[in-house]
Enzyme design. Structure first.
Site, PDB file in Angstrom:
ATOM      1  N   THR A  29       0.840  -1.194   0.000  1.00 48.16           N
ATOM      2  CA  THR A  29       0.000   0.000   0.000  1.00 48.16           C
ATOM      3  C   THR A  29       0.876   1.245   0.000  1.00 48.16           C
ATOM      4  O   THR A  29       1.827   1.355   0.765  1.00 48.16           O
ATOM      5  CB  THR A  29      -0.911   0.001   1.246  1.00 48.16           C
ATOM      6  OG1 THR A  29      -1.695  -1.189   1.218  1.00 48.16           O
ATOM      7  CG2 THR A  29      -1.818   1.207   1.254  1.00 48.16           C
ATOM      8  N   GLY A  56      -4.200   6.149  -1.926  1.00 49.84           N
ATOM      9  CA  GLY A  56      -5.647   6.248  -2.073  1.00 49.84           C
ATOM     10  C   GLY A  56      -6.436   6.080  -0.793  1.00 49.84           C
ATOM     11  O   GLY A  56      -7.667   6.092  -0.827  1.00 49.84           O
ATOM     12  N   GLN A  57      -5.750   5.952   0.353  1.00 43.54           N
ATOM     13  CA  GLN A  57      -6.483   5.838   1.601  1.00 43.54           C
ATOM     14  C   GLN A  57      -7.285   7.124   1.825  1.00 43.54           C
ATOM     15  O   GLN A  57      -6.910   8.197   1.377  1.00 43.54           O
ATOM     16  CB  GLN A  57      -5.537   5.621   2.794  1.00 43.54           C
ATOM     17  CG  GLN A  57      -4.752   4.351   2.741  1.00 43.54           C
ATOM     18  CD  GLN A  57      -3.433   4.503   1.984  1.00 43.54           C
ATOM     19  OE1 GLN A  57      -3.264   5.406   1.178  1.00 43.54           O
ATOM     20  NE2 GLN A  57      -2.505   3.599   2.236  1.00 43.54           N
ATOM     21  N   GLU A  58      -8.383   6.997   2.535  1.00 47.27           N
ATOM     22  CA  GLU A  58      -9.274   8.142   2.740  1.00 47.27           C
ATOM     23  C   GLU A  58      -8.541   9.345   3.331  1.00 47.27           C
ATOM     24  O   GLU A  58      -8.772  10.478   2.925  1.00 47.27           O
ATOM     25  CB  GLU A  58     -10.440   7.732   3.656  1.00 47.27           C
ATOM     26  CG  GLU A  58     -11.551   8.747   3.674  1.00 47.27           C
ATOM     27  CD  GLU A  58     -12.780   8.227   4.401  1.00 47.27           C
ATOM     28  OE1 GLU A  58     -13.613   9.065   4.785  1.00 47.27           O
ATOM     29  OE2 GLU A  58     -12.909   7.012   4.573  1.00 47.27           O
ATOM     30  N   LEU A  63      -5.474  10.175   2.870  1.00 42.94           N
ATOM     31  CA  LEU A  63      -4.566  10.756   1.871  1.00 42.94           C
ATOM     32  C   LEU A  63      -5.313  11.421   0.718  1.00 42.94           C
ATOM     33  O   LEU A  63      -4.748  12.267   0.018  1.00 42.94           O
ATOM     34  CB  LEU A  63      -3.624   9.680   1.331  1.00 42.94           C
ATOM     35  CG  LEU A  63      -2.675   9.064   2.358  1.00 42.94           C
ATOM     36  CD1 LEU A  63      -1.875   7.935   1.728  1.00 42.94           C
ATOM     37  CD2 LEU A  63      -1.749  10.115   2.934  1.00 42.94           C
TER      38      LEU A  63
END
Length: 184
Positions: A55, A78-80, A82
């Site tokens: 990731t 793409g984590q929320e 970030l």
């Protein structure tokens, strides 16, 4: 004399640089897409083992040269948490590739919301956006990933301002979706 020689050198050898953002939810395949692109288009690049890709926390950068042009790819996490940083990169980019994991049906609506938030940004007016429906070659539990055949009418690259009326998963004769199939 120095200025003349310097200008001549730049004219002969310097490449035009274009920055392309690779965006999408975490685990959509953005880093794999970047690694596959670098492997395919850079002659001496061996690439990292796809099994070692983890990731992305922050960003990965990759470059690909095409003739007198250099494409600099910025693969953003793409984590929320970030996603709130994505807009900091819009002003510097010349294009966006938005990657969707077509095997993750539970997160398609989340991906749609992230895409709509991105595409409504004024900083992306006039910037071409390409949407990739990734992982369509993967089999899960005997079935393939969520096929988007019925939704893909035409592969298209359009400015964000024109794409504001286009939504993932909707299509009509006057608004074909911006989706390409990919198996990266």
């Amino acid at each position: 004399m120095y200025t003349l020689l310097s200008g001549l050198y730049k004219y002969m050898f310097q490449k035009d640089e274009y920055c392309i953002l690779i965006l999408g939810l975490d685990n959509a395949g953005k880093t794999t897409f970047l690694e596959q692109s670098k492997t395919r288009f850079n002659k001496n690049y061996k690439g990292m083992s796809l099994s070692k890709i983890t990731t992305t926390v922050g960003l990965n950068i990759g470059t690909v040269d095409f003739g007198k042009a250099r494409l600099m790819f910025w693969d953003l996490g793409g984590q929320e948490e970030l996603q709130s940083l994505w807009d900091k990169y819009y002003a510097e980019c010349h294009g966006v590739i938005y990657v969707i994991d077509s095997t993750d049906e539970e997160r398609l609506s989340e991906s749609k919301r992230a895409f709509e938030k991105m595409v409504t940004s004024e900083a992306l007016d006039g910037v071409p956006i390409l949407v990739l429906a990734n992982k369509q070659d993967i089999e899960q539990g005997g079935a393939r990933g969520h096929r988007m055949d019925g939704e893909v009418r035409r592969a298209e690259c359009a400015p964000a301002a024109a794409a504001a009326g286009h939504h993932i998963g909707t299509a009509g004769p006057e608004h074909p979706p911006l989706v390409l199939k990919s198996s990266c």
